[in-house]
Motif scaffolding. Structure first.
Motif, short mmCIF file in Angstrom:
data_model
loop_
_atom_site.label_atom_id
_atom_site.label_comp_id
_atom_site.label_asym_id
_atom_site.label_seq_id
_atom_site.Cartn_x
_atom_site.Cartn_y
_atom_site.Cartn_z
N ASN A 218 9.07 74.16 62.71
CA ASN A 218 8.51 73.79 64.02
C ASN A 218 8.38 72.28 64.11
OD1 ASN A 218 7.13 73.90 66.54
ND2 ASN A 218 5.25 73.46 65.40
N PHE A 219 9.03 71.71 65.17
CA PHE A 219 8.87 70.27 65.42
C PHE A 219 8.45 70.02 66.86
CE2 PHE A 219 12.14 70.79 62.18
CZ PHE A 219 11.63 70.00 61.16
N TRP A 220 8.15 71.09 67.59
CA TRP A 220 8.06 70.94 69.05
C TRP A 220 6.75 71.39 69.65
CZ3 TRP A 220 11.47 74.08 66.34
CH2 TRP A 220 12.71 73.49 66.02
N HIS A 221 6.10 72.35 68.98
CA HIS A 221 4.93 72.98 69.59
C HIS A 221 3.66 72.50 68.90
CE1 HIS A 221 2.40 76.20 71.21
NE2 HIS A 221 3.40 76.52 72.04
N SER A 222 2.53 72.58 69.60
CA SER A 222 1.28 72.15 68.97
C SER A 222 0.80 73.16 67.94
CB SER A 222 0.21 71.94 70.04
OG SER A 222 -0.03 73.16 70.70
N LYS A 223 1.44 74.34 67.92
CA LYS A 223 1.13 75.30 66.86
C LYS A 223 2.40 75.49 66.03
CE LYS A 223 -2.03 77.97 69.69
NZ LYS A 223 -2.02 79.16 70.54
N GLY A 224 2.23 75.78 64.75
CA GLY A 224 3.40 76.02 63.92
C GLY A 224 3.19 77.24 63.07
N GLY A 225 4.32 77.91 62.70
CA GLY A 225 4.24 79.05 61.78
C GLY A 225 4.19 80.38 62.48
N PRO A 226 4.20 81.48 61.69
CA PRO A 226 4.17 82.81 62.29
C PRO A 226 2.76 83.19 62.72
CG PRO A 226 4.26 82.98 59.91
CD PRO A 226 4.28 81.52 60.22
N TYR A 227 2.65 83.94 63.84
CA TYR A 227 1.32 84.37 64.30
C TYR A 227 1.30 85.81 64.78
CZ TYR A 227 2.92 83.95 69.09
OH TYR A 227 3.62 84.12 70.25
N LYS A 228 2.50 86.41 64.93
CA LYS A 228 2.53 87.83 65.28
C LYS A 228 3.04 88.58 64.05
CE LYS A 228 3.73 87.09 70.16
NZ LYS A 228 4.84 87.17 71.12
N THR A 229 2.62 89.83 63.87
CA THR A 229 2.94 90.56 62.66
C THR A 229 4.23 91.36 62.81
OG1 THR A 229 0.57 90.88 62.58
CG2 THR A 229 1.87 92.03 60.91
N PRO A 230 5.20 91.17 61.91
CA PRO A 230 6.37 92.05 61.92
C PRO A 230 5.94 93.43 61.41
CG PRO A 230 6.73 90.09 60.54
CD PRO A 230 5.28 90.15 60.86
N VAL A 231 6.63 94.47 61.87
CA VAL A 231 6.29 95.81 61.37
C VAL A 231 7.57 96.51 60.93
CG1 VAL A 231 4.21 96.18 62.75
CG2 VAL A 231 6.42 96.82 63.67
N ILE A 232 7.41 97.46 60.00
CA ILE A 232 8.54 98.33 59.72
C ILE A 232 8.14 99.77 60.01
CG2 ILE A 232 9.69 96.87 58.02
CD1 ILE A 232 8.61 98.67 55.85
N GLY A 233 9.11 100.60 60.31
CA GLY A 233 8.82 101.98 60.62
C GLY A 233 10.12 102.71 60.88
N LYS A 234 10.00 103.98 61.22
CA LYS A 234 11.17 104.81 61.48
C LYS A 234 12.01 104.15 62.59
CE LYS A 234 12.10 109.58 62.67
NZ LYS A 234 11.45 110.84 63.04
N ARG A 235 13.30 104.02 62.32
CA ARG A 235 14.14 103.21 63.20
C ARG A 235 14.12 103.72 64.65
NH1 ARG A 235 20.56 103.00 63.24
NH2 ARG A 235 20.09 105.12 63.86
N THR A 236 14.32 105.04 64.80
CA THR A 236 14.44 105.57 66.17
C THR A 236 13.18 105.30 66.97
OG1 THR A 236 13.86 107.65 65.16
CG2 THR A 236 16.16 107.38 65.82
#
Ligand code: ADP
Length: 788
Positions: free
Chosen positions: A173-191
């Motif tokens: 990140n070079f552009w926003h006043s916040k940097g880094g991940p903030y939402k959680t990725p999830v895994i689960g059944k594909r369909t």
């Protein structure tokens, strides 16, 4: 109704909260990454989504690729977390920079086909799975020149065979006043995962479409219809806000157009928020100006505009810093709007209850979104969707109520204006008739006093003009009555042939004067009287014949009554007036039936007239469900005709019915003693002179009370009674006479039209009515009829 609305509101709030509470995530006890490893070997992945949160390996200021060997030990940080929330070796990280995250996931042996849902991060990422690049948002790099930001939400199918997953996530990140991940990725059944994402994106698209179309609709409504500022603001608000449905949160728009510039979209995203708040506060103020404090509204709008300016001129790094204070302003405004709604409801403003409900729903939606943001509840997308739909629906109700209310008010005012106009015209016409009575009476009187030849000519002109004026005043009165729907049709036997002959007889002198022939043709088969209103029928036929003579210079005018069909109890007649006059231009043929309209502006100059006659004629017929037709050719003549079905009476027509016209000769009232009760000295003079010239003995009383004193048995043959008088009016005087048992004929003299006073006249016991200004012949005829 009132309670009903509150019940809806309560139901909405409870109904809104319930699913949110129910939807709160079951805490996934213990399933969290530790030291860069997420162990899911004993987790059933068939029916739950696993958030990839916990402790991830972290390499600050390193962008590692798969297979890169590194001598440095990794740090372990909480994931997801903004960089400025992370303390590394005693130091808080800056928002700008780049880093690599890594996580190893141990999968169970038995598992369905899995997928990973990857949300956007601040502000670019690349995701490697077991060594191969699977997803990216923009291009993370170590320098601002080479890096590119982008935001979108994507899914990727996980390799089916590997039991162990190595995730490598590069973020820059070079552009926003916040940097880094903030939402959680999830895994689960594909369909299920894909389906959920598609459904959520569909909700966003649907809502955006609805809002956009709604906005356009209201805009059209404003532009081509109501010109109501509130509608304009609301339409712009809808259009502006519709962008936010697809340009924020899941960033559906970005997934559809992956080449969009992040620098453009982030500006639009922020602009739509600030403009949305400004437009909504303007809208709300236009709907409830007395309840939404103007100073506060202006302040909010100005803050929004200043922020708009910042968004346009500063880089995202700067203006994104301003979002927190702006959200503060926004929440303050929402509270303020809610308060204003309560005030509006309290003062019973139009649609205020809907406004309050809608604000309540919006507060709820914001509450849910924010609780969700802080991970306190997991808001189902459809709740937010339903909340938005409800919000906009209720706001539309506010507007439609307002619009309907304005329309009704305008209609009421127009009605009131019309009533006032009608009343004014009626009063004026009525007032004009009274002095006109004197003028006409005097003219008659002077004509009977054997004037000199030159005087007689002048008097005739005077009488002619006064009679014309009277006809005009009567037309206006009549038209007003017809417009006001105050006209009733009598249903009595009448000899329509005689009516016709009577009219042509009366107008024959005019025809003779103009040297045109005037003929009447009555169907021989018409041997019985018909049931109808002789006054109105005469009026219609008279107007048509009168016009025909007026607009014909040479040739003839023919009034014909033809029976189309005669049965035992009904006769269908076509009444037609044709002339060989000036005719009417085809394009004028509709116009002339409008009130005050003449075919040609020169008409009134050359022929006189007010343009009311045909309008009255047409309306009288219309009120009986009859259409007046016209066939005309300019220069050749015109034919006006209509077909009316009458019930047949059993009475036969007698050939001499209308020949009972009494010719008034001098001294025919010889020996008749009359009491004239009248307060207007001019009227007294006219009546007294006329009656005395006829040979009657006349006494005068100036009001009802005086009349009662004068009347003694056998003293008078007849009383002529004015109706409106000071001290005691004609009705009361007559009533008193009748209670005394006096049967003396009392004739009402009135400037009102007979139909208006008929009921009162009858109930007071008056014998008959003579309308002022009276025609002497007519007055004498009535007197002779009763004085015998
Ligand atoms: P007015 O005769 O007082 O002007 P009307 O309502 O009776 O008003 O008629 C409206 C107009 O229709 C007239 O001014 C005239 O132009 C036209 N019109 C009516 N009857 C005839 C006719 N028989 N021949 C030609 N023009 C006519």
């Amino acid at each position: 109704m009132k309670h009903f609305r509150w019940i809806i509101l309560a139901a909405l709030i409870i109904g809104g909260c319930l699913p949110v509470c129910l939807a709160k995530d079951e805490p996934l006890m213990g399933i969290t990454a530790r030291k860069g490893i997420l162990d899911l070997r004993s987790v059933n992945l068939n029916d739950q989504f696993i958030p990839l949160s916990g402790e991830w390996q972290f390499y600050w200021h390193r962008l590692l690729k798969p297979g890169d060997t590194t001598s440095a030990w990794p740090d372990y940080v909480a994931f997801p977390a903004l960089w400025n929330k992370i303390k590394l070796h005693g130091q808080t990280l800056p928002a700008e920079g780049y880093a690599t995250y890594s996580l190893t996931i141990l999968l169970p042996n038995k598992r369905p086909q899995l997928a990973l849902l990857m949300p956007d991060v601040y502000c670019s990422y690349r995701l490697f799975l077991n060594g191969s690049l699977q997803l990216s948002n923009g291009r993370p790099d170590t320098t601002v020149e080479r890096a590119v930001p982008f935001w979108s939400t994507e899914t990727v199918t996980l390799p089916a065979t590997a039991d162990t997953l190595h995730l490598l996530l590069q973020v820059a990140n070079f552009w926003h006043s916040k940097g880094g991940p903030y939402k959680t990725p999830v895994i689960g059944k594909r369909t299920t995962l894909n389906l959920n994402l598609q459904r959520d994106k569909a909700f966003d698209l649907l809502l955006a479409g609805c809002l956009f179309m709604g906005g356009l609709f209201f805009f059209g409504f404003y532009a081509f219809g109501s010109r109501d500022k509130a509608i304009l603001y609301f339409s712009l608000f809808c259009i502006v806000y519709s962008y936010r449905m697809i340009g924020t949160s899941l960033y559906v728009l970005h997934s559809i157009f992956p080449d969009l510039s992040w620098f453009a979209t982030i500006r639009i995203e922020y602009l739509t928020l600030t403009l949305g708040v400004a437009l909504f506060s303007r809208y709300f103020h236009s709907v409830y100006p007395k309840d939404a404090n103007r100073i506060i509204v202006n302040l909010v709008v100005w803050i929004c505009l200043v922020y708009v300016f910042l968004i346009l001129v500063t880089p995202p790094r700067i203006f994104t810093k301003g979002i927190m204070p702006f959200l503060g302003v926004m929440f303050f405004y929402i509270g303020f709007a809610f308060y204003s709604c309560i005030r509006a409801v309290k003062y019973k403003r139009v649609g205020a209850v809907f406004a309050l409900m809608s604000c309540g729903v919006m507060l709820l939606v914001f509450l849910i979104i924010n609780l969700h943001y802080f991970q306190l509840v997991s808001a189902e997308k459809w709740i937010v969707f339903a909340g938005y739909v409800l919000f906009f629906f209720l706001q539309s109700l506010v507007l439609s109520h307002r619009f309907a209310f304005t329309l009704k008010k305008a209609a009421d005012e127009a009605q009131q204006g019309l009533r006032t106009k009608t009343e004014f015209l009626s009063t004026m016409s009525h007032e004009i008739r009274t002095p006109l009575n004197v003028v006409i009476g005097m003219a008659h009187l002077l004509l009977r006093n054997t004037p000199r030849k030159d005087q007689e000519k002048n008097l005739n002109v005077l009488l002619f003009s006064a009679n014309n004026l009277l006809a005009i005043v009567n037309d206006i009165l009549d038209y007003n009555k017809i417009e006001a729907g105050k006209i009733n049709f009598e249903m009595i036997p009448m000899d329509i042939g005689s009516v016709a002959q009577h009219i042509t007889g009366g107008l024959s002198s005019k025809a003779v004067e103009k040297k045109i022939t005037l003929n009447t043709e009555i169907d021989d088969r018409l041997t019985r009287k018909v049931i109808g209103d002789p006054t109105r029928t005469s009026q219609v036929i008279y107007n048509l014949v009168h016009n025909a003579i007026k607009f014909t210079e040479q040739g003839s005018v023919l009034l014909s009554i033809q029976a189309e069909k005669i049965t035992e109890d009904k006769a269908t007649l076509t009444i037609q007036v044709s002339d060989t006059g000036i005719g009417i231009e085809p394009e004028k043929q509709q116009l002339i039936f409008e009130r005050f309209t003449q075919a040609d502006s020169s008409t009134s100059r050359s022929y006189g007239g007010t343009g009311l006659g045909l309008a009255i004629t047409k309306r009288i017929l219309e009120l009986q469900g009859i259409v007046l037709h016209l066939r005309s050719e300019p220069g050749k003549g015109s034919v006006f005709y209509f077909t009316q079905t009458f019930a047949l009476s059993n009475e036969q027509v007698s050939p001499d019915e209308f020949i009972n016209k009494i010719t008034v000769s001098e001294k025919q009232l010889q020996g008749v003693s009359i009491l004239v009760v009248e307060d207007n000295p001019f009227n007294i003079m006219v009546a007294q002179s006329l009656l005395e010239r006829g040979g009657a003995v006349v006494e005068v009383a100036t009001n009802g009370a005086e009349a009662l004193e004068k009347i003694q048995p056998g003293k008078y043959h007849l009383v002529l009674m004015d109706l409106n008088m000071p001290v005691m009016d004609g009705f009361e005087a007559t009533r008193k006479l009748r209670t005394r048992g006096v049967t003396l004929p009392v004739i009402a003299l009135t400037a009102s039209l007979p139909a208006e006073v008929e009921k009162d006249v009858q109930s007071a016991g008056l014998t008959d009515i003579v309308v002022k200004p009276f025609n002497p012949d007519e007055l004498f005829r009535v007197i002779l009829k009763y004085a015998k």
